[in-house]
Design an enzyme around this catalytic site. Structure first.
Site, short mmCIF file in Angstrom:
data_model
loop_
_atom_site.label_atom_id
_atom_site.label_comp_id
_atom_site.label_asym_id
_atom_site.label_seq_id
_atom_site.Cartn_x
_atom_site.Cartn_y
_atom_site.Cartn_z
N CYS A 94 0.82 -1.22 0.00
CA CYS A 94 0.00 0.00 0.00
C CYS A 94 0.85 1.28 0.00
O CYS A 94 1.43 1.62 -1.03
CB CYS A 94 -0.98 -0.04 1.17
SG CYS A 94 -2.33 1.14 0.97
N HIS A 193 -3.00 -5.36 2.86
CA HIS A 193 -2.39 -5.10 4.18
C HIS A 193 -2.39 -6.31 5.10
O HIS A 193 -2.96 -7.33 4.80
CB HIS A 193 -3.23 -4.04 4.90
CG HIS A 193 -2.84 -2.65 4.58
ND1 HIS A 193 -1.64 -2.11 4.96
CD2 HIS A 193 -3.50 -1.69 3.91
CE1 HIS A 193 -1.59 -0.86 4.54
NE2 HIS A 193 -2.70 -0.57 3.90
#
Ligand code: GLN
Length: 242
Positions: A94, A193
Site C-alpha cells: 500500500c 495489508h
C-alpha cells in the site's frame, strides 16, 4: 542458507499489522532450518542495500508518507533503486508500494515526489477503497490471493510494469482497470495489508523462493503443514466469491 531481511521504516509504516508479514517470512524460513536475520532501518539510519536479500515496506497514511519524504531524498533513494535494479526481492504494501513509484498526489493536493524505482504513479481521491478483497496471482497459475485494502490512492502502472494479477472482488490498484499490484524484476507490490502472507502461504513461499534463487541460484523449500493457513485462505475466498 541464510536470508537477510531489511524492514524499511518499521516504526513509521506499519498499518493493520503489516509487520506480521516479516514474522511470517521469518517463521517459514526458520521452520525449514534456513537462517534469517531482520534489520530495521528507519529515519536517519544509513541504508546499505547490498547488505540485504529481501526488503519489506509496509503501509502508511498520507501523513507518514509525507514525514518520510525528507529522509528518502538522496542516498536512500539511490540505494533502493540500485537494489530494485540488481534484482533484490521486495515486498511493498500500500503506502510502501506507492512510495516505490514516481509520485503520489494526495486527495487534498499535496504533491509527494517519491523514489521513482518503478514506473507508476498514484493520485488520491476523496472516496476511499476499503474492504476485504481478492485477486489472482498470474505467476502462481492464477491462484487466488485474499487480502484487505484501505487506500484513497489510485495507482496507475507504466508500460514497463505488469500487475500481480486481476481483481476478482474489491478495488485493487484503482477500481477502474481491474488490475492489482505491480511486478518488476523481483519486486512484488500490493495493496493488501496486514496478514497477507500468513493467509496466503503459497505466495509467501513464492516470495521467499524468489529471494533464495536470486542469492543461491536455485531454491527448493521443504513443504510445511499449512492446514490452518489454507483453511483461513479458503474461508475468505468463499466469503468473497458470494
Ligand atoms: N496513504 C495512502 C492512501 O490512502 C496509503 C494508505 C495505506 O497504506 N493504507 O492511498
Amino acid at each position: 542458507m541464510e536470508l537477510k531481511i531489511c524492514h524499511l521504516f518499521p516504526d513509521v509504516l506499519n498499518l493493520y499489522g503489516d509487520r506480521g508479514n516479516v514474522v511470517c517470512m521469518q517463521k517459514r524460513l526458520g521452520w525449514r532450518g534456513i537462517d534469517v536475520s531482520v534489520t530495521g532501518i528507519s529515519i536517519g539510519q544509513k541504508l546499505k542495500a547490498s547488505d540485504y536479500d529481501l526488503f519489506f515496506i509496509g503501509g502508511g497514511q498520507d501523513f507518514e508518507q509525507e514525514v518520510l519524504l525528507e529522509d528518502l531524498k538522496g542516498e536512500k533513494t539511490r540505494e533502493i533503486k540500485a537494489a530494485v535494479n540488481d534484482g533484490k526481492t521486495f515486498l511493498a504494501i500500500c503506502g510502501g508500494y506507492q512510495m516505490l513509484g514516481s509520485y503520489y498526489k494526495t486527495w487534498d493536493g499535496q504533491q509527494c515526489d517519491f523514489i521513482g524505482a518503478l514506473d507508476l504513479y498514484t493520485v488520491g481521491h476523496k472516496d476511499r477503497m476499503i474492504g476485504n478483497y481478492m485477486f489472482t496471482c498470474d505467476e502462481l497459475g492464477g491462484q487466488t490471493v485474499v487480502g484487505f485494502e484501505n487506500h484513497s490512492g489510485k495507482t496507475y502502472l507504466g508500460s514497463g510494469l505488469r500487475p500481480i494479477g486481476k481483481v476478482l472482488s474489491g478495488y485493487g490498484n484503482n477500481g477502474e482497470d481491474g488490475m492489482e499490484g505491480a511486478r518488476f524484476n523481483n519486486v512484488f507490490c500490493t495493496y493488501s495489508h496486514g496478514c497477507l502472507l500468513p493467509k496466503n502461504p503459497v505466495l509467501a513461499d513464492h516470495i521467499l523462493k524468489t529471494a533464495l534463487a536470486h542469492k543461491y541460484g536455485t531454491a527448493e523449500l521443504a513443504p510445511l503443514d499449512d492446514t490452518i493457513e489454507t483453511n483461513a485462505h479458503r474461508y475468505m475466498e468463499n466469503r468473497l466469491r458470494k
